[in-house]
Scaffold this active site. Structure first.
Site, PDB file in Angstrom:
ATOM      1  N   GLU A  55       0.961  -1.299   0.108  1.00  0.00           N
ATOM      2  CA  GLU A  55      -0.003   0.034   0.165  1.00  0.00           C
ATOM      3  C   GLU A  55       0.877   1.312   0.060  1.00  0.00           C
ATOM      4  O   GLU A  55       1.919   1.201   0.749  1.00  0.00           O
ATOM      5  CB  GLU A  55      -0.886  -0.002   1.243  1.00  0.00           C
ATOM      6  CG  GLU A  55      -2.208  -0.932   1.179  1.00  0.00           C
ATOM      7  CD  GLU A  55      -3.238  -0.910   2.317  1.00  0.00           C
ATOM      8  OE1 GLU A  55      -2.489  -0.285   3.213  1.00  0.00           O
ATOM      9  OE2 GLU A  55      -4.158  -1.561   2.235  1.00  0.00           O
ATOM     10  N   ASP A 199      -9.553   9.481 -22.527  1.00  0.00           N
ATOM     11  CA  ASP A 199      -9.258   8.176 -22.129  1.00  0.00           C
ATOM     12  C   ASP A 199      -8.846   7.253 -23.473  1.00  0.00           C
ATOM     13  O   ASP A 199      -9.457   7.042 -24.396  1.00  0.00           O
ATOM     14  CB  ASP A 199     -10.847   7.691 -21.983  1.00  0.00           C
ATOM     15  CG  ASP A 199     -10.802   6.199 -21.657  1.00  0.00           C
ATOM     16  OD1 ASP A 199      -9.774   5.315 -21.951  1.00  0.00           O
ATOM     17  OD2 ASP A 199     -11.978   5.798 -21.015  1.00  0.00           O
ATOM     18  N   LYS A 228      -5.418  -3.780 -24.151  1.00  0.00           N
ATOM     19  CA  LYS A 228      -6.153  -3.768 -25.177  1.00  0.00           C
ATOM     20  C   LYS A 228      -5.062  -3.644 -26.323  1.00  0.00           C
ATOM     21  O   LYS A 228      -4.189  -4.450 -26.481  1.00  0.00           O
ATOM     22  CB  LYS A 228      -7.148  -2.681 -25.287  1.00  0.00           C
ATOM     23  CG  LYS A 228      -8.340  -2.885 -24.296  1.00  0.00           C
ATOM     24  CD  LYS A 228      -9.241  -1.733 -24.335  1.00  0.00           C
ATOM     25  CE  LYS A 228     -10.530  -2.053 -23.420  1.00  0.00           C
ATOM     26  NZ  LYS A 228     -11.273  -1.110 -23.184  1.00  0.00           N
ATOM     27  N   ARG A 234      -3.933  -7.381 -17.921  1.00  0.00           N
ATOM     28  CA  ARG A 234      -5.378  -6.698 -17.720  1.00  0.00           C
ATOM     29  C   ARG A 234      -4.923  -5.795 -16.546  1.00  0.00           C
ATOM     30  O   ARG A 234      -4.525  -5.875 -15.379  1.00  0.00           O
ATOM     31  CB  ARG A 234      -6.328  -7.775 -17.218  1.00  0.00           C
ATOM     32  CG  ARG A 234      -7.849  -7.066 -17.159  1.00  0.00           C
ATOM     33  CD  ARG A 234      -8.596  -8.332 -17.108  1.00  0.00           C
ATOM     34  NE  ARG A 234      -8.568  -8.886 -18.703  1.00  0.00           N
ATOM     35  CZ  ARG A 234      -9.582  -8.500 -19.515  1.00  0.00           C
ATOM     36  NH1 ARG A 234     -10.136  -7.133 -19.361  1.00  0.00           N
ATOM     37  NH2 ARG A 234      -9.251  -9.007 -20.759  1.00  0.00           N
TER      38      ARG A 234
HETATM   39  C1  LIG Z   1     -12.483  -0.792 -22.145  1.00  0.00           C
HETATM   40  C2  LIG Z   1     -12.401   0.705 -21.809  1.00  0.00           C
HETATM   41  C3  LIG Z   1     -12.184   1.061 -20.465  1.00  0.00           C
HETATM   42  C4  LIG Z   1     -12.065   0.224 -19.180  1.00  0.00           C
HETATM   43  O1  LIG Z   1     -11.834  -0.704 -19.215  1.00  0.00           O
HETATM   44  P1  LIG Z   1     -12.008  -1.914 -17.953  1.00  0.00           P
HETATM   45  O2  LIG Z   1     -12.822  -2.752 -18.572  1.00  0.00           O
HETATM   46  O3  LIG Z   1     -12.550  -1.200 -16.896  1.00  0.00           O
HETATM   47  O4  LIG Z   1     -10.694  -2.226 -17.740  1.00  0.00           O
HETATM   48  C5  LIG Z   1     -12.355   2.673 -20.231  1.00  0.00           C
HETATM   49  N1  LIG Z   1     -12.639   3.126 -21.228  1.00  0.00           N
HETATM   50  C6  LIG Z   1     -12.701   2.960 -22.573  1.00  0.00           C
HETATM   51  C7  LIG Z   1     -13.138   3.769 -23.509  1.00  0.00           C
HETATM   52  C8  LIG Z   1     -12.684   1.546 -22.931  1.00  0.00           C
HETATM   53  O5  LIG Z   1     -12.778   1.225 -24.146  1.00  0.00           O
END
Ligand SMILES: *Cc1c(COP(=O)(O)O)cnc(C)c1O
Length: 417
Positions: A55, A199, A228, A234
């Site tokens: 932590e 994002d 991704k 992950r």
């Molecule tokens: C996949 C995604 C996330 C979040 O992914 P988690 O499944 O929470 O890891 C956030 N923003 C966008 C635009 C995404 O495509």
């Protein structure tokens, strides 16, 4: 890599894992948000670093014995900062959603207004969906895409920003195939005194390879996922201007998370190292080329691709001409060994549970080594399956073709099960 101990100690879980590995191996994976991490990443993820409580942050932990996990987290932070030319990084978010939550908690109060992309036009749950924390805590205004071009309507974004004076504007989406104009978003945010969050969960890998504009130059905050296009474990991470470092660090821990997942953070560091290589850049270039090939092929087959094409690893296919819903299409394709997800097309007449389209992404098949020739073959398979969804004989033949194709491009030849 093998599973000797698990096989002996817990045959039931071993069996589920084995079946899932075989499913991944034998499936043509076209889900745009998935990828296949390297064995080096899988090894880091399965290391005893999972045992360690840490932590806090490197050199400022609540527990002893953190010297070596500090090394791993420092490497992860340095690498990701240099990868994206960012002043600050936090690599602890367990997911992309938690990365977004930490950013929101660092600068917003409950009841503040955020302006984000409509889920129906490609946005994400964590950008203000009513059932998500973001939709419950904040007042959410959404922008969409132009009916004709299916591109973000920046004029609408500006108009909404001026009218509703949001404290935070979010750019970034889960199902938007085109390049987002970050400088236009910056300009709009500046006009109304809003913070900008980009994002890049989906396209971070393309940004790392220099194939998509880097939002770090424009936004106070950039969030992403590692699993991704980045092809890591992950998880999530946050990049920001240095002045927000304290606010974000404490919004994440102790704000919304407890102990960090040190094994995952070590694996993120490996992912960031891989992403700095020439091999990774060439991989991302092929991801992009493969996606463009898909668009051309589908257009040649007379189908409509949303916005007319793609600048990224994903495309949206409008299925109305074939007369099949996205839901039915994804079921038909799953039966022949291809996974995609149903997806709303902009201004979709169908409800989300049915949808008029499917989303197709190229990260996984490109990781397997597939290129132009295979993409052309897969486009034909998809087209034939969707236009003959009631002909079991044809579907059986296509299933065999998929089986032969995936065998030629093994995913994890070095995993022994
Ligand atoms: C996949 C995604 C996330 C979040 O992914 P988690 O499944 O929470 O890891 C956030 N923003 C966008 C635009 C995404 O495509």
């Amino acid at each position: 890599m093998d599973f000797r101990h698990l096989k002996e100690k817990d045959p039931q879980i071993f069996s589920a894992i084995k079946k899932e590995i075989l499913r991944q191996e034998n499936t043509l994976e076209l889900i745009a948000s998935e990828n296949a991490a390297s064995l080096a990443i899988l090894e880091a993820q399965s290391s005893p670093l999972t045992n360690k409580y840490a932590e806090g942050y490197p050199k400022s932990r609540w527990y002893g014995g953190c010297r070596f996990v500090d090394e791993a987290e420092d490497l992860a932070r340095q690498r990701v900062k240099s990868l994206f030319s960012s002043e600050y990084a936090n690599v602890q978010p367990h997911s992309g959603t938690q990365a977004n939550m930490a950013v929101m908690f660092s600068v917003l109060e409950a009841g503040d207004t955020i302006l984000a992309m409509d889920l129906a036009c490609g946005g994400h749950l964590s950008h203000g969906h009513p059932l998500n924390f973001s939709g419950k805590f904040y007042k959410v205004i959404t922008y969409g895409v132009d009916r004709e071009t299916e591109l973000i309507d920046y004029g609408e974004v500006e108009e909404l920003a001026k009218r509703f004076k949001p404290k935070l504007i979010i750019a970034g989406a889960s199902a938007y195939p085109r390049i987002i104009d970050f400088s236009r978003f910056r300009e709009i945010a500046d006009k109304v005194g809003a913070f900008l969050l980009v994002d890049m969960a989906h396209f971070a890998g393309l940004v790392a390879a220099g194939l998509y504009p880097n939002p770090c130059a424009y936004a106070e905050f950039v969030t992403a996922t590692t699993h991704k296009t980045l092809r890591g474990p992950r998880g999530g991470f946050i990049l920001a201007k240095k002045e927000f470092s304290k606010a974000i660090d404490s919004a994440l821990f102790p704000g919304i998370q407890g102990g960090p997942l040190m094994h995952i953070i070590a694996a993120k560091a490996v992912c960031f190292k891989e992403a700095q290589t020439g091999e990774f850049k060439r991989y991302q270039k092929r991801v992009l080329e493969n996606c463009k090939t898909f668009c051309e092929e589908f257009k040649n087959l007379g189908l409509r691709v949303v916005s007319g094409g793609t600048d990224s690893h994903l495309l949206l296919l409008d299925l109305r001409k074939i007369g099949i819903s996205g839901k039915k299409a994804s079921l038909v394709l799953e039966d022949i060994g291809i996974t995609v997800n149903k997806n709303l097309i902009p201004h979709d007449p169908k409800p989300p549970s049915l949808s008029s389209g499917i989303r197709i992404g190229t990260p996984v098949i490109t990781t397997r080594g597939m290129g132009e020739e295979e993409v052309k073959q897969i486009s034909q398979i998809i087209y034939k399956a969707l236009t003959s969804f009631d002909n079991q004989q044809i579907l059986n033949r296509l299933k065999e073709e998929v089986g032969e194709l995936v065998k030629r491009f093994p995913l994890y030849p070095d995993i022994e099960i």
